[in-house]
Design a protein around this motif. Structure first.
Motif, PDB file in Angstrom:
ATOM      1  N   HIS A   1       0.809  -1.226   0.000  1.00 17.62           N
ATOM      2  CA  HIS A   1       0.000   0.000   0.000  1.00 17.62           C
ATOM      3  C   HIS A   1       0.842   1.275   0.000  1.00 17.62           C
ATOM      4  O   HIS A   1       0.337   2.343  -0.311  1.00 17.62           O
ATOM      5  CB  HIS A   1      -0.975   0.002   1.177  1.00 17.62           C
TER       6      HIS A   1
ATOM      7  N   ARG B   1      -6.390  -3.694   0.519  1.00 16.76           N
ATOM      8  CA  ARG B   1      -6.999  -2.641   1.325  1.00 16.76           C
ATOM      9  C   ARG B   1      -8.014  -1.828   0.544  1.00 16.76           C
ATOM     10  O   ARG B   1      -8.709  -0.999   1.106  1.00 16.76           O
ATOM     11  CB  ARG B   1      -5.914  -1.716   1.854  1.00 16.76           C
TER      12      ARG B   1
ATOM     13  N   SER C   1      -7.938  -6.493   4.352  1.00 11.73           N
ATOM     14  CA  SER C   1      -7.416  -5.640   5.414  1.00 11.73           C
ATOM     15  C   SER C   1      -8.162  -4.323   5.568  1.00 11.73           C
ATOM     16  O   SER C   1      -7.721  -3.455   6.308  1.00 11.73           O
ATOM     17  CB  SER C   1      -5.930  -5.360   5.166  1.00 11.73           C
ATOM     18  N   ALA C   2      -9.257  -4.186   4.863  1.00 11.71           N
ATOM     19  CA  ALA C   2     -10.099  -2.990   4.955  1.00 11.71           C
ATOM     20  C   ALA C   2     -11.476  -3.355   4.406  1.00 11.71           C
ATOM     21  O   ALA C   2     -11.604  -4.324   3.665  1.00 11.71           O
ATOM     22  CB  ALA C   2      -9.490  -1.845   4.154  1.00 11.71           C
TER      23      ALA C   2
END
Length: 125
Positions: free
Chosen positions: A10, A35, A55-56
């Motif tokens: 990221h 994400r 992760s999001a």
């Protein structure tokens, strides 16, 4: 080391990192963290991956459209609730396990009725 490279892309330009790093990583037992939709689409462009770490929060419709359904065998739901709509899991015929982080507000046994019967539900180590 491979897990770290697959988890921390990221901080870089997504397409370049996907082509130069992610595409070259051996996939054995590595969860590829996403994400956002851009990262998910980059994995799609590489042919998908068997292990995905969410992760999001991502839109369930985007997951249905962007995951390569036949490739995904393991999903790791990290640190947020995706329990409101797990119907997208039904679209993954090769899915074998769903891992939850221990901060999930739902116990694996409570999640059981929401996922396909053949899928193992557990907390991530």
């Amino acid at each position: 080391m491979r897990q770290q490279l697959a988890s921390y892309w990221h901080g870089f330009e997504t397409d370049v990192y996907a082509e130069e790093v992610i595409a070259r990583l051996a996939q054995d037992d590595v969860y590829f963290a996403v994400r956002n939709l851009v990262e998910l689409a980059a994995l799609h462009g590489l042919g998908g991956r068997s292990r995905i770490k969410l992760s999001a929060p991502l839109d369930p419709d985007d997951l249905r459209k962007t995951l390569i359904a036949d490739r995904v065998t393991h999903i790791w739901v990290d640190g947020y609730t995706l329990v409101s709509d797990l119907g997208w899991l039904e679209a993954l015929p090769s899915l074998r396990s769903v891992l939850l982080t221990d901060d999930q507000p739902i116990a694996p046994e409570d999640l059981r009725p929401l996922v396909p019967a053949h899928v193992e539900v557990a907390y991530a180590p």
